[in-house]
Scaffold this motif. Sequence first.
Motif, mmCIF file in Angstrom:
data_model
loop_
_atom_site.group_PDB
_atom_site.id
_atom_site.type_symbol
_atom_site.label_atom_id
_atom_site.label_comp_id
_atom_site.label_asym_id
_atom_site.label_seq_id
_atom_site.Cartn_x
_atom_site.Cartn_y
_atom_site.Cartn_z
ATOM 1 N N UNK A 133 -9.856 -1.151 15.835
ATOM 2 C CA UNK A 133 -10.330 -1.082 14.454
ATOM 3 C C UNK A 133 -9.257 -1.673 13.539
ATOM 4 N N UNK A 134 -9.614 -1.908 12.279
ATOM 5 C CA UNK A 134 -8.655 -2.475 11.325
ATOM 6 C C UNK A 134 -7.436 -1.572 11.161
ATOM 7 N N UNK A 135 -7.693 -0.267 11.066
ATOM 8 C CA UNK A 135 -6.586 0.686 10.896
ATOM 9 C C UNK A 135 -5.668 0.723 12.098
ATOM 10 N N UNK A 136 -6.259 0.685 13.300
ATOM 11 C CA UNK A 136 -5.451 0.667 14.526
ATOM 12 C C UNK A 136 -4.612 -0.606 14.595
ATOM 13 N N UNK A 137 -5.239 -1.732 14.235
ATOM 14 C CA UNK A 137 -4.513 -2.999 14.224
ATOM 15 C C UNK A 137 -3.327 -2.955 13.275
ATOM 16 N N UNK A 138 -3.515 -2.275 12.150
ATOM 17 C CA UNK A 138 -2.431 -2.164 11.182
ATOM 18 C C UNK A 138 -1.280 -1.329 11.737
ATOM 19 N N UNK A 139 -1.621 -0.303 12.502
ATOM 20 C CA UNK A 139 -0.582 0.512 13.142
ATOM 21 C C UNK A 139 0.244 -0.339 14.117
ATOM 22 N N UNK A 140 -0.449 -1.181 14.882
ATOM 23 C CA UNK A 140 0.254 -2.053 15.832
ATOM 24 C C UNK A 140 1.163 -3.026 15.083
ATOM 25 N N UNK A 141 0.668 -3.569 13.973
ATOM 26 C CA UNK A 141 1.480 -4.506 13.186
ATOM 27 C C UNK A 141 2.713 -3.805 12.615
ATOM 28 N N UNK A 142 2.539 -2.543 12.197
ATOM 29 C CA UNK A 142 3.676 -1.768 11.686
ATOM 30 C C UNK A 142 4.708 -1.556 12.799
ATOM 31 N N UNK A 143 4.230 -1.168 13.991
ATOM 32 C CA UNK A 143 5.149 -0.974 15.118
ATOM 33 C C UNK A 143 5.901 -2.273 15.413
ATOM 34 N N UNK A 144 5.180 -3.398 15.335
ATOM 35 C CA UNK A 144 5.816 -4.699 15.587
ATOM 36 C C UNK A 144 6.944 -4.975 14.599
ATOM 37 N N UNK A 145 6.806 -4.485 13.370
ATOM 38 C CA UNK A 145 7.825 -4.752 12.343
ATOM 39 C C UNK A 145 9.086 -3.908 12.526
ATOM 40 N N UNK A 146 8.967 -2.818 13.312
ATOM 41 C CA UNK A 146 10.139 -1.932 13.482
ATOM 42 C C UNK A 146 10.596 -1.810 14.938
ATOM 43 N N UNK A 147 9.940 -2.530 15.848
ATOM 44 C CA UNK A 147 10.219 -2.404 17.285
ATOM 45 C C UNK A 147 11.689 -2.685 17.596
ATOM 46 N N UNK A 159 -0.078 0.332 3.108
ATOM 47 C CA UNK A 159 -1.119 1.369 3.136
ATOM 48 C C UNK A 159 -2.530 0.811 2.977
ATOM 49 N N UNK A 160 -2.644 -0.482 2.781
ATOM 50 C CA UNK A 160 -3.938 -1.106 2.523
ATOM 51 C C UNK A 160 -4.894 -0.886 3.697
#
Length: 309
Positions: A133-147, A159-160
């Motif tokens: 889902x869009x929200x799940x994808x956003x979580x993955x993108x957030x993890x990618x930014x801090x991995x 938060x969008x």
Amino acid sequence: MMETMLSVHDLGKSFKNKQIISNISFDVKKGEIMAILGPNGAGKSTTIRNIMGIMYPDEGTISFQGHKSIPRHKIGYLPEERGLYKNVKIMDILLYLAELKDYPLKKAKERALRYLKKFNLEGKENTSVEELSKGMGQKVQFIASIIHEPELLILDEPFSGLDPVSQELFKNEIRNLAEDGTAILLSSHQMNLVEEMCDRLFMIHHGQKIIYGNMDEVKEEYANFKCTIRGKNDHTILEQLPEVQRVEQQDDTSILYLTKDVHVTSWLKQLPDDLNILELAIDRISLHEIFIDIATDKNLLQEEGALYA
């Protein structure tokens, strides 16, 4: 005193002879959450892209821990325009992006699994992004930014599109990162979340600085008091009360916007005995209201001809 991680000094950028940003200066300190705010077209994205090295400024300097070059492996970036490979497995994406930052593979996998569990994505490491889902994808993108454990994290509209539960997850994780020493530059249009989370803010409009300071200073300087009264009262009587700049009414609720130098306890004593008061509350106007005022050029905060410091 907290160490300055990012310093932006007198930044300027033009496109086709149109000045997009001018004399932009601010810093972000270790362990703080710093907001960069402004309406669409104000120059926020241009500023962030200059910091990221996606484009280069015409004037000014950007330094990281006092050095002119910003090491890419020390920066994490969550862009407003999300962009993950749709048909690639989540774990493969995260490990690939960690490798680009020269981060050890074993540690990256451990962190990825830990964050997937924390963000309720446990067991989805072999799922492709297009299945999320869009929200799940956003979580993955957030993890990618801090991995890769960045020292400076830039979050553009994090938060969008998130539901309230996911917003809380993001808020808590952003706070945790700041407590662990990460310097965070956050851009968001959700003023209530900015007001709740950020230590300092930099507000930009028409490419120029409008407000810069810590949240308490900004509220004290720009957020005048307002009094909300629930009860049927005549608009004209309320307008004639001392130190009332303007009155807004809706149904049985009146909001009285007070002058900057009002002494609240003295002002309350001057309220007429015959006012119909079912409920009364006094607080300062919100960051949201300050933002709307600036974004729409209403100049409601203008005092004696001087607009904003």
